[in-house]
Write an enzyme that holds these catalytic residues in place. Structure first.
Site, PDB file in Angstrom:
ATOM      1  N   ILE A   1       0.814  -3.331   4.525  1.00 48.21           N
ATOM      2  CA  ILE A   1      -0.094  -2.340   5.064  1.00 48.21           C
ATOM      3  C   ILE A   1      -0.671  -2.113   3.523  1.00 48.21           C
ATOM      4  O   ILE A   1      -1.954  -1.701   3.522  1.00 48.21           O
ATOM      5  CB  ILE A   1       0.289  -1.228   5.764  1.00 48.21           C
ATOM      6  CG1 ILE A   1       0.558  -1.571   7.300  1.00 48.21           C
ATOM      7  CG2 ILE A   1      -0.718  -0.057   5.737  1.00 48.21           C
ATOM      8  CD1 ILE A   1       1.285  -0.483   8.063  1.00 48.21           C
TER       9      ILE A   1
ATOM     10  N   ASP B   1       4.411  -0.033  -6.807  1.00 44.34           N
ATOM     11  CA  ASP B   1       5.410  -0.663  -5.947  1.00 44.34           C
ATOM     12  C   ASP B   1       6.760  -0.731  -6.927  1.00 44.34           C
ATOM     13  O   ASP B   1       6.591  -0.941  -7.993  1.00 44.34           O
ATOM     14  CB  ASP B   1       5.103  -1.998  -5.533  1.00 44.34           C
ATOM     15  CG  ASP B   1       5.817  -2.448  -3.989  1.00 44.34           C
ATOM     16  OD1 ASP B   1       5.087  -2.304  -3.152  1.00 44.34           O
ATOM     17  OD2 ASP B   1       7.096  -2.689  -4.193  1.00 44.34           O
ATOM     18  N   ILE B   2       7.949  -0.747  -6.193  1.00 46.39           N
ATOM     19  CA  ILE B   2       9.305  -1.146  -6.898  1.00 46.39           C
ATOM     20  C   ILE B   2       9.354  -2.681  -7.224  1.00 46.39           C
ATOM     21  O   ILE B   2      10.177  -2.820  -8.123  1.00 46.39           O
ATOM     22  CB  ILE B   2      10.123  -0.543  -5.998  1.00 46.39           C
ATOM     23  CG1 ILE B   2      11.638  -0.374  -6.855  1.00 46.39           C
ATOM     24  CG2 ILE B   2      10.568  -1.563  -4.833  1.00 46.39           C
ATOM     25  CD1 ILE B   2      11.592   0.466  -7.761  1.00 46.39           C
TER      26      ILE B   2
ATOM     27  N   ASP C   1       9.082   4.055  -8.417  1.00 46.84           N
ATOM     28  CA  ASP C   1      10.377   4.220  -7.314  1.00 46.84           C
ATOM     29  C   ASP C   1       9.960   5.431  -6.809  1.00 46.84           C
ATOM     30  O   ASP C   1       9.813   6.671  -7.591  1.00 46.84           O
ATOM     31  CB  ASP C   1      11.534   3.984  -8.003  1.00 46.84           C
ATOM     32  CG  ASP C   1      12.625   4.796  -6.980  1.00 46.84           C
ATOM     33  OD1 ASP C   1      12.231   4.962  -5.954  1.00 46.84           O
ATOM     34  OD2 ASP C   1      13.817   4.790  -7.536  1.00 46.84           O
TER      35      ASP C   1
ATOM     36  N   ASN D   1       2.160   5.426   1.073  1.00 50.89           N
ATOM     37  CA  ASN D   1       2.607   4.304   2.146  1.00 50.89           C
ATOM     38  C   ASN D   1       3.977   3.813   2.055  1.00 50.89           C
ATOM     39  O   ASN D   1       4.475   3.425   2.977  1.00 50.89           O
ATOM     40  CB  ASN D   1       1.495   3.257   1.871  1.00 50.89           C
ATOM     41  CG  ASN D   1       1.810   1.952   2.634  1.00 50.89           C
ATOM     42  OD1 ASN D   1       1.683   2.113   3.910  1.00 50.89           O
ATOM     43  ND2 ASN D   1       2.342   0.823   1.926  1.00 50.89           N
TER      44      ASN D   1
ATOM     45  N   SER E   1       4.639   6.966  11.443  1.00 51.95           N
ATOM     46  CA  SER E   1       4.845   5.757  12.390  1.00 51.95           C
ATOM     47  C   SER E   1       5.026   6.439  13.847  1.00 51.95           C
ATOM     48  O   SER E   1       5.142   7.332  13.952  1.00 51.95           O
ATOM     49  CB  SER E   1       6.146   5.295  12.200  1.00 51.95           C
ATOM     50  OG  SER E   1       6.932   4.480  12.969  1.00 51.95           O
TER      51      SER E   1
ATOM     52  N   TYR F   1      15.210   6.853  10.114  1.00 53.04           N
ATOM     53  CA  TYR F   1      13.917   6.577  10.002  1.00 53.04           C
ATOM     54  C   TYR F   1      12.990   7.342  10.801  1.00 53.04           C
ATOM     55  O   TYR F   1      12.019   7.883  10.473  1.00 53.04           O
ATOM     56  CB  TYR F   1      13.592   4.968  10.390  1.00 53.04           C
ATOM     57  CG  TYR F   1      12.471   4.458  10.488  1.00 53.04           C
ATOM     58  CD1 TYR F   1      11.408   4.046   9.056  1.00 53.04           C
ATOM     59  CD2 TYR F   1      11.537   4.513  11.661  1.00 53.04           C
ATOM     60  CE1 TYR F   1      10.337   3.670   9.166  1.00 53.04           C
ATOM     61  CE2 TYR F   1      10.336   3.981  11.677  1.00 53.04           C
ATOM     62  CZ  TYR F   1       9.564   3.627  10.299  1.00 53.04           C
ATOM     63  OH  TYR F   1       8.410   3.273  10.618  1.00 53.04           O
TER      64      TYR F   1
ATOM     65  N   ILE G   1       2.693  -3.156  14.089  1.00 47.93           N
ATOM     66  CA  ILE G   1       2.150  -4.138  13.124  1.00 47.93           C
ATOM     67  C   ILE G   1       2.819  -5.215  12.627  1.00 47.93           C
ATOM     68  O   ILE G   1       4.012  -4.927  12.199  1.00 47.93           O
ATOM     69  CB  ILE G   1       1.305  -2.951  12.122  1.00 47.93           C
ATOM     70  CG1 ILE G   1       0.697  -1.636  12.604  1.00 47.93           C
ATOM     71  CG2 ILE G   1       0.400  -3.798  11.120  1.00 47.93           C
ATOM     72  CD1 ILE G   1      -0.555  -2.220  13.580  1.00 47.93           C
TER      73      ILE G   1
ATOM     74  N   THR H   1       4.472  -6.677   9.934  1.00 47.28           N
ATOM     75  CA  THR H   1       4.642  -6.733   8.769  1.00 47.28           C
ATOM     76  C   THR H   1       6.468  -7.278   8.719  1.00 47.28           C
ATOM     77  O   THR H   1       6.895  -7.312   9.700  1.00 47.28           O
ATOM     78  CB  THR H   1       4.570  -5.288   8.059  1.00 47.28           C
ATOM     79  OG1 THR H   1       5.452  -4.444   8.795  1.00 47.28           O
ATOM     80  CG2 THR H   1       3.133  -4.750   8.381  1.00 47.28           C
TER      81      THR H   1
END
Length: 280
Positions: A19, A38-39, A61, A88, A142, A155, A188, A190
Site C-alpha cells: 500500500i 522504510d526499514i 524504523d 502506513n 485495518s 495486531y 487487499i 499485499t
C-alpha cells in the site's frame, strides 16, 4: 490527469512495498514531492530512484522516536515543508491460529511499529504542521480494528487502538488546521495479507494467493479483489482538498466486509426447512 497534490510535500512510511509503495507513486503522480520511509533500505531506495527527482528515500524504523523526528526534519530540509504524513508502516506479528498458542513474545514489536509508530509519527508531523499552517495526517488501520475475530490478537489490538487514537487526536489537532483520518483496508492483495513466507518464489506467491482467494471472498460482499492501488486512491482523496471538511473518520476499503454478513441466512433457513420437510 488532475494534480490534486500539486506543491505538497508528503511522507509515506512503509513505502517500499504494498500500500505504501502504491500510495507514494500516486501522490507523486498527483504533483506531490514524496519522502519514502522504510526499514528496507534496498527496496526503499530503488522505489525512490524509480520515481525520480521528486522523491527521496529515508531509512526509518517507525518504532524509534528519534528516527521519526529525523524523518520529519529530512522532509522539511529536502523539500521545504511537510503537508501530508501517511503513517502506513505496519506488521502482522506472529501468525498463531489460536490465541492460547501465542506466547506474545513479539507483542512489544507489534505495538512499537503499529501503534507507537503511528502516535509518534503523528506527533512529530503535527508539531511542524501546527506552526506552518496545518496539514493532513493519515493513519493506516485495518478492518481487524473494527471487527472482532480470531487470532492475531496483538495486531487486532493495535489496529483498534489506531482507530480510537485517530478520532481522538483529530479533535485535539483541529485548532491547528490539521485534519487526521484513518483507513481500514480489508483483504487487499499485499505480502502481509497473503501470509507470504520469506524466500518464496513469485510463482509460489501467486499460487498461495489463488488458494487463499475463496477464504478472503467468503465474508466479502463484493467479490472483486482489492489492490494496493485501490487503497492509494482513497488515501489521495483523504489527503486532498476534496476532503477539506473531513476529519476524524475511519474509511473502510473492504469490499463491504464491515457492512455486515454477506450470507442470506433467511434463504438458508428456508432451505433447511425444506430439507426437513422433505425427509419427514
Amino acid at each position: 490527469m488532475n494534480q490534486d497534490l500539486k506543491g505538497k510535500v508528503a511522507v509515506v512510511t512503509g513505502a517500499a512495498s504494498g500500500i505504501g509503495e502504491a500510495t507514494a507513486a500516486l501522490f507523486l503522480e498527483q504533483g506531490a514531492r514524496v519522502v519514502i520511509a522504510d526499514i528496507n533500505e534496498e527496496a526503499g531506495q530503488a522505489h525512490a530512484d524509480k520515481l525520480g527527482k521528486q522523491a527521496r528515500f529515508k531509512k526509518t524504523d517507525v518504532s524509534n522516536a528519534d528516527d521519526l523526528q529525523a524523518l520529519v526534519h529530512f522532509a522539511v530540509s529536502e523539500f521545504g515543508g511537510l503537508d501530508i504524513m501517511f503513517n502506513n508502516a505496519g506488521i502482522s506479528g506472529a501468525q498463531h491460529p489460536r490465541f492460547l498458542d501465542d506466547d506474545l513474545s513479539d507483542f512489544d514489536r507489534v505495538v512499537g511499529i503499529n501503534l507507537f509508530g503511528v502516535m509518534k509519527g503523528t506527533q512529530c508531523a503535527a508539531k511542524y504542521m501546527s506552526k506552518n499552517g496545518g496539514g493532513v495526517i493519515l493513519n493506516n488501520a485495518s478492518i481487524a480494528g473494527i471487527l472482532p475475530g480470531q487470532a492475531l490478537m496483538s495486531y487486532r489490538a493495535t489496529k483498534s487502538a489506531v482507530i480510537h487514537f485517530t478520532k481522538s487526536v483529530a479533535i485535539d489537532l483541529a485548532e491547528y488546521n490539521i485534519r487526521v483520518c484513518a483507513m481500514a483496508p480489508g483483504h487487499i492483495r499485499t505480502p502481509l495479507t497473503a501470509f507470504n513466507i520469506p524466500g518464496m518464489t513469485p510463482e509460489q506467491m501467486i499460487r498461495i494467493r489463488d488458494a487463499l482467494a475463496p477464504v478472503w471472498d467468503s465474508n466479502q460482499p463484493l467479490k472483486r479483489h482489492g489492490s494496493p492501488a485501490d487503497v492509494a486512491q482513497s488515501a489521495l482523496f483523504l489527503c486532498s482538498e476534496r476532503a477539506a471538511q473531513i476529519t476524524g473518520i475511519v474509511m473502510p476499503i473492504d469490499g463491504g466486509i464491515t457492512a455486515g454478513d454477506p450470507v442470506n441466512h433467511l434463504q438458508e433457513i428456508f432451505d433447511a426447512r425444506a430439507r426437513a420437510l422433505a425427509n419427514s
